[in-house]
Design an enzyme around this catalytic site. Structure first.
Site, mmCIF file in Angstrom:
data_model
loop_
_atom_site.group_PDB
_atom_site.id
_atom_site.type_symbol
_atom_site.label_atom_id
_atom_site.label_comp_id
_atom_site.label_asym_id
_atom_site.label_seq_id
_atom_site.Cartn_x
_atom_site.Cartn_y
_atom_site.Cartn_z
ATOM 1 N N LYS A 26 20.424 40.658 51.973
ATOM 2 C CA LYS A 26 21.864 40.427 51.942
ATOM 3 C C LYS A 26 22.389 40.804 53.321
ATOM 4 O O LYS A 26 22.414 41.979 53.699
ATOM 5 C CB LYS A 26 22.545 41.270 50.859
ATOM 6 C CG LYS A 26 24.040 40.988 50.828
ATOM 7 C CD LYS A 26 24.794 41.871 49.868
ATOM 8 C CE LYS A 26 26.293 41.644 50.056
ATOM 9 N NZ LYS A 26 27.087 42.665 49.374
ATOM 10 N N GLY A 77 35.374 46.750 47.249
ATOM 11 C CA GLY A 77 35.834 47.942 46.551
ATOM 12 C C GLY A 77 37.284 47.901 46.122
ATOM 13 O O GLY A 77 37.789 48.843 45.517
ATOM 14 N N ALA A 84 32.265 40.895 46.224
ATOM 15 C CA ALA A 84 33.310 41.814 46.682
ATOM 16 C C ALA A 84 34.665 41.542 46.037
ATOM 17 O O ALA A 84 35.153 40.424 46.018
ATOM 18 C CB ALA A 84 33.465 41.769 48.200
ATOM 19 N N GLY A 85 35.250 42.590 45.519
ATOM 20 C CA GLY A 85 36.604 42.519 44.985
ATOM 21 C C GLY A 85 36.693 42.243 43.506
ATOM 22 O O GLY A 85 37.774 42.289 42.920
ATOM 23 N N ASN A 133 29.720 45.676 41.945
ATOM 24 C CA ASN A 133 29.235 47.035 42.130
ATOM 25 C C ASN A 133 30.275 48.056 41.693
ATOM 26 O O ASN A 133 30.187 48.614 40.602
ATOM 27 C CB ASN A 133 28.841 47.247 43.603
ATOM 28 C CG ASN A 133 28.154 48.587 43.828
ATOM 29 O OD1 ASN A 133 28.174 49.473 42.975
ATOM 30 N ND2 ASN A 133 27.527 48.756 44.961
ATOM 31 N N THR A 134 31.305 48.225 42.510
ATOM 32 C CA THR A 134 32.260 49.306 42.275
ATOM 33 C C THR A 134 32.828 49.304 40.856
ATOM 34 O O THR A 134 32.937 50.349 40.221
ATOM 35 C CB THR A 134 33.418 49.197 43.284
ATOM 36 O OG1 THR A 134 32.855 49.050 44.582
ATOM 37 C CG2 THR A 134 34.293 50.430 43.247
#
Lengths: 272, 376, 66
Positions: free
Chosen positions: A112, A173, A199-200, A221-222
């Site tokens: 990645k 995040g 992301a997001g 992830n987050t």
């Protein structure tokens, strides 16, 4: 070439819906980032609950003399593709170096690619990302670049040989969902490689929405790692991702009711 | 190459699914801002017929968003009707015993000068039959060289060429290439194109890839309506268009779907007749499917259709066309490829377009930057 | 002989190899990568790669991350 000719295998895909990246098949369309979990054990349970087959990992410098837990043992499973990232690099040159280190440390040529020199929003540098993709593809890496939701950039990355593009939905995040929705739609429509929304994504509904508009996969992830119950949240994302995909394949109904029959036909009366 | 793609798309299955499209499928397609080929199939299906007015509205909206209130004007010039093919529907059919013409350089110049007297044309389409030996790449290159002093934007409609030949012609000022697949039905393709290079389906269908690889700035595609089930054929073209747009994404595209009329040449009867309403439905569907594609109507279409559709989705038109080599000046009574329906003069067409609030555009500004030596 | 590992000064006997460095610090063979002066040294070359005075060595390992 996933999603390129949606109709070609329309019925086939409904029964046998696999995501193919660089020749490798994935049943799960949820990719998991492994950062910010409270413990390796919670992370491992979340990975299992998510059903993911692709997890991202990072690298850091060791401090000699300090015994450290071997986190790979919690992640490396036969059905899971490791996807080391280049987090921390600021330009193409550093990314190429990091990629070679990652290939050695993780025993995979999948990568990645993320180059975000801006420490505030961690937004990717498009120029360096394209440059690094060109170099790394030639070096034999399977490159999945994290990038801005820019349709032209995504085409340039695909032309450079990227295995997927990974446009961002919102800053890393931020949990803000598909802030870049219009551009993601354009990317999905035009891309010749799978589109992974990265992301997001802050809630299962965001993941479902990304899948409904035709994304090939989502990377989360987050939203999972910082949930009160990460394992349950991982399962929620698994279901949302699958539901969104199913809805996309099933064909969503019209959202507008503006197409009711009209009494007059001013534009087409010449045809009568 | 597109031949690898289309091989996996079943003709019969596509036909079946178009006719199975439902009211809900049509509504879904019309509610989307970005349609896929499945949506296109719904919009051209019989299920969409009650939505013609709504489709017209959408088509007009998208056209105005992208093209404004303009119509791009072009004129074709047939520099030869010499042809080694024997396409069963074509006036240039090899067994059609007419004396064939290959215009000389002097004659080509006379034609160019005659065209400039008709109207302020800057977009020229140079057309040939398919005779690579007698009127090959060198001949086309010469015609381009001769056209440059007269015209700003040069397109060709000739036999499919090798990629390096397209690249070569770009150095002679070529801006665009038009090539009609005629039909995407591979099984029946040879029935209509029994002889000559044109009988090779794959060479023709992959010609568009070769244009893309050569960096041709604009590629025009086309299905001849009258051979196969038109809905299935244009669906294949929609697949092809999407494929090309993804693969050669720096290129602009145009689509054509000329309707053959009964007995237009030597008594050939089209197998399929498309009504005016169906033509309109297809045009609207194409615009809703692809907001940016240039939709071109030739003078095969009658004046009232062209005039009305100019406001609803069509973006390019020819005017005062002669489809016989030398027809503008040298040999006014030569063998035509097809007979035009819209016989108005360029001036009359311009006036009619202005009356409905459209501006005819004679000169395409963006070709100023189409320079082969600036190619990426 | 003095050199740097991840910017920290380290000392080992003259003629030590990367493999010696790894063993001295109990580094696992999997999950780490070592570079000398920004050139990655694969595991198979650890034994043969002799460290020189003033070398700049980077050792990384796998960690969690998004």
């Amino acid at each position: 070439m996933d999603d390129v000719f949606s109709i070609v295998s329309f019925y086939f895909r409904k029964m046998n819906d696999k995501l193919i990246i660089a020749g490798k098949e994935f049943s799960s369309r949820l990719f998991l980032g492994t950062g910010k979990f409270s413990s390796n054990s919670v992370m491992e349970q979340a990975i299992t609950a998510s059903g993911t087959e692709m997890v991202t990992l990072a690298m850091k410098r060791v401090s000699l003399g300090n015994a450290e837990d071997d986190m790979l043992a919690h992640v490396a499973k036969p059905h899971i593709q490791l996807l080391p990232n280049t987090s921390g690099v600021r330009n193409a040159e550093e990314a190429v170096f990091a990629a070679k280190m990652a290939r050695e440390a993780f025993g995979t040529n999948w990568l990645k690619l993320e180059i975000h020199p801006d420490p505030r929003y961690l937004l990717p540098d498009p120029v360096e990302t394209l440059k690094a993709t060109e170099i790394l593809v030639k070096e034999g890496f399977v490159v999945l670049p994290y990038c801005q939701a820019d349709p032209v950039l995504c085409k340039r990355l695909a032309e450079a040989g990227a295995a997927t593009v990974m446009p961002l939905a919102a800053p890393i995040g931020s949990n803000r969902g598909l802030v870049t929705l219009d551009f993601l739609k354009a990317i999905i429509e035009e891309s010749s490689v799978p589109v992974v929304v990265d992301a997001g994504i802050g809630a299962p509904s965001h993941a479902a929405q990304a899948m409904e508009i035709g994304a090939s996969a989502v990377l989360v992830n987050t939203a999972i790692s910082v949930a009160a119950d990460p394992v349950a949240m991982a399962e929620a994302f698994k279901e949302a991702t699958a539901a969104g995909r199913k809805a996309y394949l099933a064909g969503l109904g019209a959202q507008s009711s503006d197409f009711s029959a009209v009494a007059s036909s001013p534009l087409t009366s010449f045809l009568n | 190459m597109f031949s690898d793609v289309i091989r996996n798309i079943s003709w019969e299955d596509t036909t079946k699914r178009i006719f199975e499209k439902t009211d809900a499928d049509v509504r879904r397609a019309l509610s989307k801002t970005r349609c896929d080929v499945e949506d296109f199939m719904a919009m051209i299906s019989p299920a969409a017929e009650p939505y013609l007015e709504q489709m017209a509205r959408l088509s007009q909206k998208y056209t105005r968003e992208r093209f404004g209130k303009t119509i791009n004007m072009f004129i074709p010039i047939y520099i030869t009707n010499s042809c080694t093919n024997s396409c069963v529907y074509c006036g240039f059919h090899v067994e059609n015993k007419y004396k064939r013409t290959i215009l000389t350089e002097e004659q080509i110049i006379r034609e160019y000068e005659a065209i400039k007297k008709i109207g302020p044309f800057e977009n020229l389409l140079i057309v040939t039959g398919e005779n690579p030996v007698k009127a090959g790449v060198d001949y086309i290159a010469k015609a381009l060289d001769l056209a440059k002093p007269y015209f700003n934007n040069l397109q060709i409609e000739v036999m499919p060429l090798k990629s390096e030949d397209y690249a070569l012609l770009r150095t002679h000022g070529l801006n665009g290439v038009i090539c009609f697949q005629e039909t995407y039905n591979e099984a029946n393709y040879k029935k209509y194109h029994p002889r000559g290079q044109k009988s090779i389906y794959e060479w023709r269908v992959n010609g568009f890839d070769r244009m893309g690889m050569a960096g041709v700035n604009k590629i025009g595609m086309g299905v001849l309506i009258g051979l196969e089930d038109w809905r299935t054929d244009v669906t294949m073209m929609a697949h092809h268009l999407r494929y090309l747009e993804k693969t050669y994404w720096r290129t602009q595209y145009s689509v054509n779907f000329p309707r053959m009329r009964p007995s237009e040449n030597g008594g050939f009867q089209p197998y399929v007749i498309m009504s005016d309403k169906e033509l309109a439905q297809l045009t609207f569907a194409m615009r809703i499917f692809d907001h940016d594609v240039d939709i071109s109507y030739s003078t095969r279409e009658p004046a009232f259709i062209r005039n009305n559709m100019a406001n609803l989705g069509v973006t390019t038109m020819s005017a005062q066309s002669k489809t016989d080599p030398g027809g503008y000046a040298c040999f006014p009574q030569n063998l035509e490829q097809f007979h035009v329906s819209d016989e108005r003069t360029a001036e009359e067409i311009e006036k009619a377009l202005r009356e409905i609030g459209l501006e005819p555009v004679w000169k395409n500004w963006d070709v100023a930057f189409d320079k082969p030596n600036m190619a990426i | 002989m003095r050199f740097k590992v991840n910017d920290e000064p380290v000392e080992l006997p003259e003629g030590s190899s990367i493999d010696d460095l790894a063993k001295a610090n109990n580094l696992p063979e999997k999950g780490v990568a070592i570079a000398v002066n920004n050139e990655m040294v694969p595991l198979s070359q650890w034994k043969g790669k002799v460290i020189a005075e003033g070398d700049d060595i980077i050792i990384i390992r796998a960690v969690c991350g998004g």
